[in-house]
Scaffold this active site. Sequence first.
Site, PDB file in Angstrom:
ATOM      1  N   HIS A 244      41.431  37.416  40.229  1.00  0.00           N
ATOM      2  CA  HIS A 244      41.686  37.528  38.799  1.00  0.00           C
ATOM      3  C   HIS A 244      43.073  38.128  38.565  1.00  0.00           C
ATOM      4  CE1 HIS A 244      41.052  39.245  34.646  1.00  0.00           C
ATOM      5  NE2 HIS A 244      40.559  38.034  34.505  1.00  0.00           N
ATOM      6  N   SER A 447      27.293  29.609  44.222  1.00  0.00           N
ATOM      7  CA  SER A 447      27.871  29.740  42.893  1.00  0.00           C
ATOM      8  C   SER A 447      27.147  28.898  41.852  1.00  0.00           C
ATOM      9  CB  SER A 447      29.341  29.304  42.999  1.00  0.00           C
ATOM     10  OG  SER A 447      29.911  29.146  41.743  1.00  0.00           O
TER      11      SER A 447
END
Lengths: 526, 526
Positions: A244, A447
């Site tokens: 991020h 995921s």
Amino acid sequence: MYIYKSKTKQRTCSSSPFISAASFAHFSRFSKYLLAARVMVGSSIELEATMSSNGSLVNGKALDRMTAAEELAFDPTEVVSEAVPRVVESTGVDGEITREIVLGRNVHTTCFEVTEPDADDESTGDKDAYMASVLARYRKTLVERTKHHLGYPYNLDFDYGALGQLQHFSINNLGDPFIESNYGVHSRQFEVGVLDWFARLWEIEKDDYWGYITNCGTEGNLHGILVGREVFPDGVLYGSKESHYSVFKAARMYRMECVKVGTLITGEIDCTDFKAKLLQNKNKPAIINVNIGTTVKGAVDDLDLVIQTLEECGFSHDRFYIHCDGALFGLMMPFVKKAPKVSFKKPIGSVSVSGHKFVGCPMPCGVQLTRMKHINALSSNVEYLASRDATIMGSRNGHAPIFLWYTLNRKGYKGFQKEVQKCLRNAHYLKDRLRDAGISAMLNELSSTVVFERPRDEEFVRRWQLACERNMAHIVVMPNVTIEKLDYFLNELIQGRSIWYKDEKVRPPCLETDIGSHNCSCALHK
Amino acid sequence: MYIYKSKTKQRTCSSSPFISAASFAHFSRFSKYLLAARVMVGSSIELEATMSSNGSLVNGKALDRMTAAEELAFDPTEVVSEAVPRVVESTGVDGEITREIVLGRNVHTTCFEVTEPDADDESTGDKDAYMASVLARYRKTLVERTKHHLGYPYNLDFDYGALGQLQHFSINNLGDPFIESNYGVHSRQFEVGVLDWFARLWEIEKDDYWGYITNCGTEGNLHGILVGREVFPDGVLYGSKESHYSVFKAARMYRMECVKVGTLITGEIDCTDFKAKLLQNKNKPAIINVNIGTTVKGAVDDLDLVIQTLEECGFSHDRFYIHCDGALFGLMMPFVKKAPKVSFKKPIGSVSVSGHKFVGCPMPCGVQLTRMKHINALSSNVEYLASRDATIMGSRNGHAPIFLWYTLNRKGYKGFQKEVQKCLRNAHYLKDRLRDAGISAMLNELSSTVVFERPRDEEFVRRWQLACERNMAHIVVMPNVTIEKLDYFLNELIQGRSIWYKDEKVRPPCLETDIGSHNCSCALHK
């Protein structure tokens, strides 16, 4: 100067403005508050077309005059002129319109201006009526926007009706959750309950951890990396390039040496590259950001392999600090079999997770947990804190812990387990349906983020609120994303593609470099 | 290890626990959730006394067993033991009990544990009933605590009933307020409206400013000082020693050279000392935190004199950056005659103000404004941001701007002006009444913060939620603090003193060093 480009084909302006030209007309009974809703950028074109006929509003000019008049009451020397945001449009190679929003101007797309109340407002009720109508319209937009939402990892499915009664209080958890404050209107009892729940999830004794409820995932990363730097002042920060952006923001903020590590096609950190980079900096301690779910591909870095790599490079446990950025998956992983376990039984320093993502919360928030011993090291330098406060923010939203407490109590570990299973199942469904339709798609094993071919129509992207990067778009399958919603989306996408790629001049993009040739269904790879 | 001492005389434990031993009994119908409310530290003494008779809860031991049994369903390998916070009590010189809370242990004063729901909870409704009862009790406490509140600068008087409808939405203003995001459930329209209102208040054109709604005053300071450092990477940070602790936290976080400047007895920055310190660092640019209202004394630094001092020391306008920390008074000053004006027409770089203070808001928030040119400089380094996001937090609470927008619209500049006048009037009333009663007190000319003799009884301090430092306590007169409330407080204080200082062995403290001999009413100075 940083330039943000968004490609759009025949950009229509009706996508987002909350007050369209048409709806302006309905406002006529609150005519004096018409001025409050300034519609700018693209929308001003519509506005001009509709309003210029009666001469009352031409290109915002009338707005200027009225605002100036209003301002006389306040400070005659100060007239704030209208912002005219600069939007540069040019036609690109394939006939698409490239729209550049230039940072360096405030782009007031749509703005509900604050206006000074009139003396007679209390008797006429005009202002109240105006505000109620703005809010009602806004609410309607929120309902619509919440319905068409797939791209961000936010669970929009929550019911906090029982907590509405608390909105009348200014709840502030000043400073450390574990140290009493004289300010009585707080929610520390809830906060500590939530922290204890996460401590159990991530396997750390109550006496061994310290933590707090943050304002968002970024604050968790900022805190974790700061603790790492305080433990190792000369440490080098490592993070995969798909981390991020707050990780690199932290490096710059904290003036830390930072090394970007390459990634595999899945988005996971490439430990071969990590090893090479570690060996180049063997003389300095390592601070590592490990992604428990990257932003774009939802890739989970292999924590065990990261630790093993550190050990192989000769880093003993007292020479590295691992922060686990578990923004979304930090709460999902513990319930996924075969997933590398995030646990304080391993040599990690801190874990953070967002509260508004998988849990769902009206406002962003997060949970940050670290080891008590690190906080003691940090707090021993009183001058640093200049207080007994080891948080970043000081004043903290006391409502967020109550929202979290409420949901955790209702769902429990078992409830989350069920929701994780549902999300993974639905994510597989989505990926399979995309593949069946000949659309490039990838889903990492651990995921619920499905990466697929970026839709060609920006209007479509905006309608479904998809986050895009290069040729990829993604959908994060959250508990509120049902099979029905996915089918609705899939049908629209398939229909859209049949139009976008009707004549064979334009072809779907190749995603080989993004998700690998085996996941790519472009003309070359299918 | 940092040690927090709170002196207490015969500390009773009934002051803050939300679930007292008595109320525990009423919970019997939700017996299985009894475990959820763990009462620790002081309160556990009461608990033990009451509960040990039936043998079900002795010193928290039974809790342990039950928790372990519950945990079997989740992960049998992991049993989290109870926290036993360490409280060291010793008897001080004058017979008072000194209680030390040692950081290094999590002090779980009172904590509402999160419990796993039982399989039959949906049918029995036990869990819902339990949670509803916790919330109802909590609400009652909030009402009581809100009523007895004087020490923190929070306006607790607001009615956001009209906004209750928005609590169902996950509103997130991701990143820059002026750059569109694909996430549709945001409130940028309100945010920009609020920012424009403040831009007008602080006299900067819409095109010349950049800003955003922050999570609290600290975030404003962190942002302002970061912008200053990015403008002058080798700049020295100056702040008076009475600045908010976040200023020094920022210096440490950002690895900046930091110089503390002395203060006058009023709490204002001492510009003679400032000059001396500037001259010692003439070769480096200056970044200055100017307090528009200090935390303890509400002192307003003389902005004009600060600028004049910089100029006198040879600092041209391109060699300094001023951040104005206007946490509370940033919104009050503009309405006070004779106050040094906070304005971007002066060579300042940024201003921040809290939204939950004078405006009043259910959760902490703030407004941060800086010059567009500085943000452009910052944003030109794309690697810094790794995104088009110049905020600190990234994900941002979208409800806060709507709360602010709502209040600003209702009150307007004129409404705030009236409230400021009322606060200053009531603050003068309080100071005069204190003086009349022979109690040391100080009120700065431009402030509504009344500093006075610290009450001797910690229970009294806690009851009224007073913030204390050394021998001082203070009351911040906010719009919700009425004359009636002040009279109520004054009567209790005067009554309390008549008991504390009954026999002349103990005397009221001297406040000469804190507020000056002319404001001190101790035996020596009165």
